[in-house]
Write an enzyme that holds these catalytic residues in place. Structure first.
Site, PDB file in Angstrom:
ATOM      1  N   LYS A  22       0.851  -1.207   0.000  1.00 44.11           N
ATOM      2  CA  LYS A  22       0.000   0.000   0.000  1.00 44.11           C
ATOM      3  C   LYS A  22       0.879   1.247   0.000  1.00 44.11           C
ATOM      4  O   LYS A  22       0.679   2.161  -0.797  1.00 44.11           O
ATOM      5  CB  LYS A  22      -0.875   0.020   1.247  1.00 44.11           C
ATOM      6  CG  LYS A  22      -1.496   1.377   1.554  1.00 44.11           C
ATOM      7  CD  LYS A  22      -2.375   1.385   2.775  1.00 44.11           C
ATOM      8  CE  LYS A  22      -1.646   1.585   4.049  1.00 44.11           C
ATOM      9  NZ  LYS A  22      -1.336   2.992   4.411  1.00 44.11           N
ATOM     10  N   ASN A  23       1.918   1.254   0.850  1.00 45.90           N
ATOM     11  CA  ASN A  23       2.698   2.479   1.044  1.00 45.90           C
ATOM     12  C   ASN A  23       3.691   2.736  -0.082  1.00 45.90           C
ATOM     13  O   ASN A  23       4.415   3.722  -0.050  1.00 45.90           O
ATOM     14  CB  ASN A  23       3.397   2.443   2.399  1.00 45.90           C
ATOM     15  CG  ASN A  23       2.382   2.555   3.516  1.00 45.90           C
ATOM     16  OD1 ASN A  23       1.219   2.865   3.280  1.00 45.90           O
ATOM     17  ND2 ASN A  23       2.798   2.252   4.731  1.00 45.90           N
ATOM     18  N   ARG A  92      -5.717  10.741   4.580  1.00 45.43           N
ATOM     19  CA  ARG A  92      -4.800  11.844   4.869  1.00 45.43           C
ATOM     20  C   ARG A  92      -3.484  11.680   4.128  1.00 45.43           C
ATOM     21  O   ARG A  92      -2.790  12.649   3.849  1.00 45.43           O
ATOM     22  CB  ARG A  92      -4.558  12.001   6.348  1.00 45.43           C
ATOM     23  CG  ARG A  92      -3.791  10.882   6.979  1.00 45.43           C
ATOM     24  CD  ARG A  92      -3.038  11.311   8.181  1.00 45.43           C
ATOM     25  NE  ARG A  92      -2.152  12.417   7.972  1.00 45.43           N
ATOM     26  CZ  ARG A  92      -0.961  12.336   7.369  1.00 45.43           C
ATOM     27  NH1 ARG A  92      -0.568  11.209   6.832  1.00 45.43           N
ATOM     28  NH2 ARG A  92      -0.203  13.408   7.262  1.00 45.43           N
ATOM     29  N   CYS A 116      -5.040  11.886  12.381  1.00 44.94           N
ATOM     30  CA  CYS A 116      -5.723  10.597  12.174  1.00 44.94           C
ATOM     31  C   CYS A 116      -5.688   9.878  13.515  1.00 44.94           C
ATOM     32  O   CYS A 116      -5.308  10.436  14.538  1.00 44.94           O
ATOM     33  CB  CYS A 116      -5.022   9.792  11.088  1.00 44.94           C
ATOM     34  SG  CYS A 116      -3.503   9.067  11.677  1.00 44.94           S
ATOM     35  N   ARG A 121      -0.875  14.591  12.542  1.00 44.33           N
ATOM     36  CA  ARG A 121       0.070  14.182  11.498  1.00 44.33           C
ATOM     37  C   ARG A 121       0.603  15.448  10.829  1.00 44.33           C
ATOM     38  O   ARG A 121       0.140  15.858   9.793  1.00 44.33           O
ATOM     39  CB  ARG A 121      -0.615  13.263  10.496  1.00 44.33           C
ATOM     40  CG  ARG A 121      -1.215  12.003  11.092  1.00 44.33           C
ATOM     41  CD  ARG A 121      -0.184  10.955  11.508  1.00 44.33           C
ATOM     42  NE  ARG A 121       0.544  10.396  10.415  1.00 44.33           N
ATOM     43  CZ  ARG A 121       0.133   9.335   9.714  1.00 44.33           C
ATOM     44  NH1 ARG A 121      -1.028   8.790   9.984  1.00 44.33           N
ATOM     45  NH2 ARG A 121       0.842   8.868   8.731  1.00 44.33           N
ATOM     46  N   PRO A 122       1.565  16.144  11.482  1.00 42.08           N
ATOM     47  CA  PRO A 122       2.040  17.420  10.938  1.00 42.08           C
ATOM     48  C   PRO A 122       2.675  17.236   9.570  1.00 42.08           C
ATOM     49  O   PRO A 122       3.138  16.140   9.222  1.00 42.08           O
ATOM     50  CB  PRO A 122       3.077  17.872  11.964  1.00 42.08           C
ATOM     51  CG  PRO A 122       3.480  16.657  12.691  1.00 42.08           C
ATOM     52  CD  PRO A 122       2.283  15.741  12.673  1.00 42.08           C
ATOM     53  N   ILE A 123       2.695  18.308   8.797  1.00 40.01           N
ATOM     54  CA  ILE A 123       3.351  18.256   7.480  1.00 40.01           C
ATOM     55  C   ILE A 123       4.361  19.399   7.353  1.00 40.01           C
ATOM     56  O   ILE A 123       4.721  19.810   6.245  1.00 40.01           O
ATOM     57  CB  ILE A 123       2.309  18.327   6.335  1.00 40.01           C
ATOM     58  CG1 ILE A 123       1.455  19.590   6.443  1.00 40.01           C
ATOM     59  CG2 ILE A 123       1.445  17.079   6.288  1.00 40.01           C
ATOM     60  CD1 ILE A 123       0.608  19.850   5.192  1.00 40.01           C
ATOM     61  N   ASP A 124       4.870  19.865   8.497  1.00 40.05           N
ATOM     62  CA  ASP A 124       5.816  20.997   8.474  1.00 40.05           C
ATOM     63  C   ASP A 124       7.060  20.682   7.647  1.00 40.05           C
ATOM     64  O   ASP A 124       7.560  21.541   6.907  1.00 40.05           O
ATOM     65  CB  ASP A 124       6.203  21.390   9.899  1.00 40.05           C
ATOM     66  CG  ASP A 124       6.730  20.207  10.699  1.00 40.05           C
ATOM     67  OD1 ASP A 124       6.043  19.159  10.738  1.00 40.05           O
ATOM     68  OD2 ASP A 124       7.842  20.291  11.238  1.00 40.05           O
ATOM     69  N   LEU A 125       7.529  19.445   7.696  1.00 44.91           N
ATOM     70  CA  LEU A 125       8.753  19.091   6.947  1.00 44.91           C
ATOM     71  C   LEU A 125       8.482  19.119   5.443  1.00 44.91           C
ATOM     72  O   LEU A 125       9.319  19.545   4.647  1.00 44.91           O
ATOM     73  CB  LEU A 125       9.258  17.713   7.367  1.00 44.91           C
ATOM     74  CG  LEU A 125       9.618  17.572   8.853  1.00 44.91           C
ATOM     75  CD1 LEU A 125      10.043  16.140   9.166  1.00 44.91           C
ATOM     76  CD2 LEU A 125      10.712  18.558   9.252  1.00 44.91           C
ATOM     77  N   ASP A 306       4.762   0.305  11.905  1.00 43.69           N
ATOM     78  CA  ASP A 306       3.526  -0.315  11.404  1.00 43.69           C
ATOM     79  C   ASP A 306       3.400  -1.769  11.835  1.00 43.69           C
ATOM     80  O   ASP A 306       2.312  -2.344  11.785  1.00 43.69           O
ATOM     81  CB  ASP A 306       3.462  -0.244   9.874  1.00 43.69           C
ATOM     82  CG  ASP A 306       3.350   1.181   9.392  1.00 43.69           C
ATOM     83  OD1 ASP A 306       3.555   1.424   8.194  1.00 43.69           O
ATOM     84  OD2 ASP A 306       3.077   2.056  10.225  1.00 43.69           O
ATOM     85  N   ILE A 328       7.741   6.622  17.011  1.00 43.22           N
ATOM     86  CA  ILE A 328       7.388   7.337  15.781  1.00 43.22           C
ATOM     87  C   ILE A 328       6.089   8.119  15.912  1.00 43.22           C
ATOM     88  O   ILE A 328       6.022   9.279  15.544  1.00 43.22           O
ATOM     89  CB  ILE A 328       7.298   6.348  14.586  1.00 43.22           C
ATOM     90  CG1 ILE A 328       8.570   5.526  14.447  1.00 43.22           C
ATOM     91  CG2 ILE A 328       6.947   7.103  13.313  1.00 43.22           C
ATOM     92  CD1 ILE A 328       9.804   6.346  14.064  1.00 43.22           C
ATOM     93  N   ARG A 398      -8.303  -0.704   4.549  1.00 40.54           N
ATOM     94  CA  ARG A 398      -7.436   0.304   3.926  1.00 40.54           C
ATOM     95  C   ARG A 398      -6.091  -0.301   3.544  1.00 40.54           C
ATOM     96  O   ARG A 398      -5.441   0.161   2.605  1.00 40.54           O
ATOM     97  CB  ARG A 398      -7.193   1.479   4.900  1.00 40.54           C
ATOM     98  CG  ARG A 398      -8.370   2.406   5.113  1.00 40.54           C
ATOM     99  CD  ARG A 398      -7.948   3.603   5.951  1.00 40.54           C
ATOM    100  NE  ARG A 398      -6.643   4.062   5.538  1.00 40.54           N
ATOM    101  CZ  ARG A 398      -5.680   4.411   6.399  1.00 40.54           C
ATOM    102  NH1 ARG A 398      -5.877   4.339   7.695  1.00 40.54           N
ATOM    103  NH2 ARG A 398      -4.507   4.821   5.956  1.00 40.54           N
TER     104      ARG A 398
END
Ligand code: EPZ
Length: 417
Positions: A22-23, A92, A116, A121-125, A306, A328, A398
């Site tokens: 999936k990933n 997301r 989630c 789930r930050p996206i600053d990077l 995971d 994580i 999912r």
């Protein structure tokens, strides 16, 4: 809502092929947006997250056809640059489309991906990196409006954390940027290598993936290509933990054992016999597992976060105490409360979970709260005596293709109602 009903315990036996990752499939589908030609992706798993990605590509104007596990994408007529809020909310990880949309359209509008079940789930990077490459980004009213006034330009980017998604977004933006991009402290997951292999097959010039420094030389044009998605290492680890906790003996086919190097020693420490050859893994479990002293989740090639939940289920029935440290994600122990309902003995202190092995688990109704925690509850149900009913299985769908069929193949008594 559908439930899985499991009659346990059942020793798992037999052979099973592992579906595509999936990933890896999600960023690969985003990458097809950059290709000036048809892309054929083989071994794509049938998952709701892949369906959501298909809807996003079609919304952007791409032609997407699925035939079995093959997805064909033609992005030549793509003309939109937004991801509707409903689609962002549905998945997301749609954030991985951001770099590709900006690269293709020179603008992008999408709603801020919510948190989630695993916490914020930050996206600053992601945003820091894109800004360094010349993207103007405004964040207001929960919406990200991105534009590239001139052109995407190569930059030297140091990630404070080896974020998988940020590394993928940087690759997808830098691959056609002007000049060279150097990413230090990049993520090293196999899914990153799979994405780079695909892009290089389309004509990109990416070097160093799998290590912490990646160099991307921007090119002007990417053709289409044909690519086979790597197997899902987390699904593989999940099936192995189910065999281990039920005293089973299974063989996984179509896997890449090297991708499971961080996980296989854990099965051996718990007393399982593990043997591998080029694309197979055989696991034979003892009647009673031994404890696993300590498991710390880390970025690849460390132990994968995971796999934490399914492996925790395995240690619930081991002899002795196993200690987990989840480094994580902030709240990735939602499965613990449900495991306690099945008779497990686990204490959570912040990022640490202490699992005291018990003799047996007993079936009960439980509720999945996230993808991997839900899979862990199914694994527990296979080992528990009596009936376990797992609700909230849309979370599980999912990331696991027909999870009940996979376990039925291995002899489990499980059905979806
Ligand atoms: C990917 O998520 C996977 N998802 C996750 O799998 C996986 O758990 C995770 O990588 C770690 O391996 C997909 O590939 C679709 P990260 P991603 O960016 O990219 C922090 C599953 O079950 N962070 O490596 O979101 C973040 O908060 C899913 O299949 C920032 O602080 O993971 C987290 O604590 C769950 N700022 C840590 O880094 C950022 O800008 C890891 O996140 C980005 C991330």
């Amino acid at each position: 809502m559908a439930n899985l009903v499991i009659q346990g315990p059942s020793r798992l036996n037999g052979a099973l092929s592992v579906h595509g990752a999936k990933n890896s499939t999600l960023p690969l589908m985003a990458a097809t947006l950059l290709c000036d030609g048809e892309c054929v992706l083989h071994n794509c798993p049938q998952l709701s997250d892949v369906d959501a990605s298909t809807r996003i590509l079609r919304h952007l104007g791409c032609k997407v056809i699925r035939e079995g596990s093959t997805v064909t994408v033609d992005a030549r007529n793509a003309q939109y640059w937004d991801i509707p809020d409903a689609l962002m909310r549905e998945m997301r990880s749609s954030i991985v489309f951001l770099g590709a949309i900006i690269n293709r359209m020179h603008k992008a509008t999408l709603s801020f991906p919510g948190g989630c079940e695993l916490g914020p789930r930050p996206i600053d990077l992601h945003l820091q990196a894109l800004r360094k490459m010349g993207v103007l980004i405004e964040e207001d009213h929960g919406c990200l409006s991105c534009s590239v006034p001139e052109h995407l330009k190569g930059a030297s980017i140091g990630l404070s954390f080896p974020s998988v998604g940020a590394t993928e977004n940087i690759l997808l933006a830098a691959v056609c940027a002007e000049g060279i991009t150097v990413v230090s402290n990049a993520a090293r997951e196999p899914e990153i290598c799979d994405l780079a292999d695909f892009l290089n097959a389309c004509g990109a010039k990416i070097h160093g993936v799998g290590d912490s420094t990646i160099i991307i030389e921007g090119v002007r044009h990417l053709s289409g290509c044909e690519h086979r998605v790597i197997p899902d290492r987390i699904a593989a680890a999940t099936y192995l933990s189910a065999a281990a906790v039920t005293g089973g003996d299974i063989e996984l086919k179509d896997v890449v054992p090297a991708h499971l190097l961080p996980v296989l020693p854990v099965f051996e420490e718990s007393g399982c016999e593990v043997s591998v050859d080029q694309n197979r893994i055989r696991l034979k479990a003892p009647d009673r597992l031994s404890r696993v002293k300590s498991i710390r989740t880390m970025p690849y090639p460390g132990f994968p976060t995971d796999a934490q939940a399914p492996i925790m289920t395995m240690t619930c029935l081991a002899k002795g105490t196993s200690i987990f440290v989840e480094n994580i994600f902030e709240s990735r122990y939602k499965h613990v409360g449900e495991l306690l309902r099945l008779g497990a003995n686990i204490k959570v202190e912040g990022r640490v979970a202490i699992v005291e092995g018990v003799e047996r688990l007993s079936g009960a109704p439980v509720e999945a709260a996230d993808l991997r925690g839900g899979a862990a509850l199914v694994v527990a149900g296979l080992a528990a005596g009596g009936i376990t009913r797992v609700g909230g299985i849309h979370h599980i769908d999912r990331g696991y293709e027909n999870i009940e069929d996979s376990f039925k193949t291995l002899g489990a008594e499980i059905k979806r109602i």
